[in-house]
Design a protein around this motif. Structure first.
Motif, mmCIF file in Angstrom:
data_model
loop_
_atom_site.group_PDB
_atom_site.id
_atom_site.type_symbol
_atom_site.label_atom_id
_atom_site.label_comp_id
_atom_site.label_asym_id
_atom_site.label_seq_id
_atom_site.Cartn_x
_atom_site.Cartn_y
_atom_site.Cartn_z
ATOM 1 N N HIS A 50 -24.346 5.469 -27.588
ATOM 2 C CA HIS A 50 -23.872 6.079 -26.348
ATOM 3 C C HIS A 50 -23.166 7.384 -26.666
ATOM 4 O O HIS A 50 -22.416 7.473 -27.638
ATOM 5 N N VAL A 51 -23.404 8.384 -25.826
ATOM 6 C CA VAL A 51 -22.706 9.664 -25.890
ATOM 7 C C VAL A 51 -21.830 9.771 -24.648
ATOM 8 O O VAL A 51 -22.330 9.688 -23.515
ATOM 9 N N PHE A 52 -20.527 9.915 -24.833
ATOM 10 C CA PHE A 52 -19.603 9.949 -23.698
ATOM 11 C C PHE A 52 -19.705 11.286 -22.952
ATOM 12 O O PHE A 52 -19.950 12.341 -23.549
ATOM 13 N N THR A 53 -19.473 11.210 -21.649
ATOM 14 C CA THR A 53 -19.642 12.375 -20.773
ATOM 15 C C THR A 53 -18.338 12.848 -20.157
ATOM 16 O O THR A 53 -18.336 13.739 -19.318
ATOM 17 N N TYR A 54 -17.224 12.302 -20.493
ATOM 18 C CA TYR A 54 -15.894 12.483 -19.921
ATOM 19 C C TYR A 54 -15.711 11.640 -18.669
ATOM 20 O O TYR A 54 -14.698 10.974 -18.515
ATOM 21 N N GLY A 77 -9.082 9.271 -23.497
ATOM 22 C CA GLY A 77 -9.041 10.079 -22.286
ATOM 23 C C GLY A 77 -10.271 9.848 -21.445
ATOM 24 O O GLY A 77 -11.041 8.910 -21.650
ATOM 25 N N GLY A 78 -10.486 10.759 -20.504
ATOM 26 C CA GLY A 78 -11.631 10.667 -19.632
ATOM 27 C C GLY A 78 -11.508 9.551 -18.623
ATOM 28 O O GLY A 78 -10.439 8.966 -18.416
ATOM 29 N N GLY A 79 -12.603 9.256 -17.959
ATOM 30 C CA GLY A 79 -12.585 8.315 -16.859
ATOM 31 C C GLY A 79 -12.234 9.012 -15.561
ATOM 32 O O GLY A 79 -12.102 10.236 -15.492
ATOM 33 N N SER A 80 -12.024 8.255 -14.511
ATOM 34 C CA SER A 80 -11.834 8.840 -13.184
ATOM 35 C C SER A 80 -10.555 9.646 -13.055
ATOM 36 O O SER A 80 -10.474 10.554 -12.218
ATOM 37 N N SER A 81 -9.550 9.360 -13.878
ATOM 38 C CA SER A 81 -8.291 10.100 -13.808
ATOM 39 C C SER A 81 -8.000 10.915 -15.061
ATOM 40 O O SER A 81 -6.992 11.625 -15.119
ATOM 41 N N GLY A 82 -8.852 10.783 -16.066
ATOM 42 C CA GLY A 82 -8.664 11.550 -17.292
ATOM 43 C C GLY A 82 -7.700 10.950 -18.290
ATOM 44 O O GLY A 82 -7.354 11.606 -19.277
ATOM 45 N N TRP A 83 -7.267 9.695 -18.070
ATOM 46 C CA TRP A 83 -6.241 9.101 -18.930
ATOM 47 C C TRP A 83 -6.736 7.882 -19.700
ATOM 48 O O TRP A 83 -5.955 7.082 -20.170
ATOM 49 N N GLY A 84 -8.070 7.770 -19.831
ATOM 50 C CA GLY A 84 -8.601 6.723 -20.679
ATOM 51 C C GLY A 84 -9.321 5.630 -19.923
ATOM 52 O O GLY A 84 -9.159 5.472 -18.698
ATOM 53 N N THR A 85 -10.118 4.881 -20.670
ATOM 54 C CA THR A 85 -10.958 3.844 -20.078
ATOM 55 C C THR A 85 -11.066 2.627 -20.986
ATOM 56 O O THR A 85 -10.768 2.676 -22.175
#
Length: 485
Positions: free
Chosen positions: A135-139, A162-170
């Motif tokens: 998998h390549v992450f897309t932010y 980081g990343g995800g809907s708020s930018g603070w991780g998933t």
């Protein structure tokens, strides 16, 4: 501690368990490999996994400047670079450890360049063949996977910083057969860079799985902005904030003091219904803690606060950045700084917080400062350990003969120590143990509720038939016994 209960005799019991202090006297530290920043890599920030007699791990740097996957035998021979990252679609900066399924290693790369800016999940065979990007992450689905993976069946679970809907991780899931990536949870935005929120932020650590529940830590966020312990179901439902780390003094972030710790950067260990972990900062002196908490969020306990290190040195270490290894009632871990040279330690303690012992202090570095200098054993261990038999294996991110980090082993004495034999003679209980157990004293307590108060038994032992022997009158109160050095 293992307890032998002799009921229905008059409430008599004896502790026959391992005494940690005995382990501190006879370790053998061995540097298995010193990284050169060549084809082997440099700056290993991840722990190891062991299969048969082979250790597998990751390192940053090296000729490609993007990191490596490596293998080395447990005796230090046969070092092999299995893969060198290219900073392309495969990713770069593998900061996390690996997991093994069959002959396939799975891991994460935190970042990348061409087509993989936000990191990847990858697989590679144990012989170095068959490298694949899963998998390549897309932010939007996560960014910066800085932690390792957990495998259950065909599903790999992990976190992104980081990343995800708020930018603070998933929290994410991806199948090992290249299918079915899903973002299970996106952490909410805190109020400010180090501010509070309801669930946590910036998870730096991997997850552990029990039944259908994943447990992890977030290094920031929570009610005080100092991090959380959380749980979530494997289908993404039921997110629960199990513990909010408390505010630190002087609003100083990780450098401030509190009662429980702050900035947990490591994964958890699970025994029955209790989770064990470390916090990088906070605690009584702001140098981090070892803690436990129940899986339902109750019973949080600070097991150890690392001591003050006004000049960077102390007796026990500081800044524990790695998770713990659990063996029975014993926890093993590393501290990234502190110790007598300020370059970190390997430590051990009981799950009830007693018996903390520094097993190894990394030596002072020369020809540079801190992690950039050279020494014989390494410096700055930021990764956890693996235990096989009586040997611990780990990595140090700096130091070694080239200043680029090491792989090491630490052999421990056989677990168990001298054993107490108990017999009844009329109205007396007779306790015996070998006379060659030099330096051990018999202690007793009437209650094992934490923290138990142990006192030296009276009368003193005498030698009878070649054994240390103590004869005590059986009274109404229960007694627990142990040998301590």
């Amino acid at each position: 501690m293992h307890i032998k209960n002799l009921s229905p005799l008059p409430a008599l019991a004896a502790g026959l368990g391992l005494i940690l202090a005995a382990q501190a006297t006879a370790q053998t530290f061995t540097t298995l490999h010193s990284f050169t920043n060549g084809t082997d890599g440099s700056d290993p920030k991840a722990g190891l996994i062991l299969s048969s007699n082979t250790l597998y791990g990751t390192a940053l740097g090296g000729d490609s400047r993007s990191g490596t996957v490596f293998a080395v035998n447990t005796d230090g021979t046969g070092f092999t670079t299995l893969d060198s990252f290219t900073d392309g679609t495969d990713g770069a900066v593998p900061k996390a450890g690996l997991i093994l399924s069959g002959n396939t290693l799975y891991g994460t790369a935190e970042s990348g360049n061409i087509g993989a800016r936000y990191g990847t999940v990858f697989a590679v065979n144990t012989d170095g063949s068959g490298f694949s990007t899963l998998h390549v992450f897309t932010y939007g689905d996560g960014a910066g996977p800085a932690a390792g993976l957990t495998l259950s069946g065909n599903a790999l679970y992990g976190t992104t910083l980081g990343g995800g809907s708020s930018g603070w991780g998933t929290v994410f899931e991806v199948n090992a057969d290249f299918t079915g990536f899903a973002t299970l949870y996106s952490f909410t935005a805190p109020n400010g860079a180090n501010g509070p929120n309801g669930d946590g932020a910036m998870p730096k650590a991997g997850l552990i799985l029990s039944s259908n529940t994943l447990y992890g830590t977030a290094s920031g966020g929570g009610s005080s902005g100092r991090g959380t312990v959380f749980s979530i179901n494997v289908d993404g439902t039921g997110f629960t904030n199990l513990h909010n780390f408390s505010a630190t003094t002087n609003n100083a972030g990780l450098t401030g003091a509190n009662s429980d710790g702050s900035g947990p950067a490591a994964g958890l260990a699970l025994s029955s219904n209790t989770l064990y972990g470390t916090a990088f900062g906070g605690g009584t002196f702001g140098n981090g803690t070892v803690f436990s908490v129940n899986t339902d969020g109750t019973g949080f306990t600070t097991l150890h606060s690392f001591t003050a290190a006004p000049s960077g040195t102390n007796s026990d270490g500081s800044g524990p950045a790695a998770g713990l290894v659990l063996s029975g009632n014993i926890l093993y871990g590393t501290a990234s700084g502190g110790g007598s040279s300020g370059n970190g330690t390997v430590f051990v303690l009981n799950t009830d917080g007693t018996g903390f012992t520094t097993l190894h202090t990394f030596t002072a570095t020369i020809n540079g400062t801190g992690l950039t200098g050279t020494n014989s054993d390494g410096s700055g261990p930021v990764a956890g350990l693996v235990l096989s038999g009586n040997t611990l294996y780990g990595t140090a991110s700096g130091g070694g003969s080239s200043g680029n980090g090491t792989v090491f082993s630490l052999s421990l004495p056989p677990i168990g120590g001298p054993q107490v034999t108990i017999s009844i003679s009329g109205a007396n209980v007779v306790l015996t143990w070998p006379t060659n157990a030099a330096g051990f004293i018999l202690q007793s307590t009437t209650n094992l509720v934490s923290p138990p108060v142990w006192t030296t038994n009276s009368p003193a032992p005498v030698v009878v038939n070649g054994q240390n022997t103590v004869t005590n009158l059986i009274l109404g109160a229960q007694q627990f016994y142990r040998l301590s050095q």
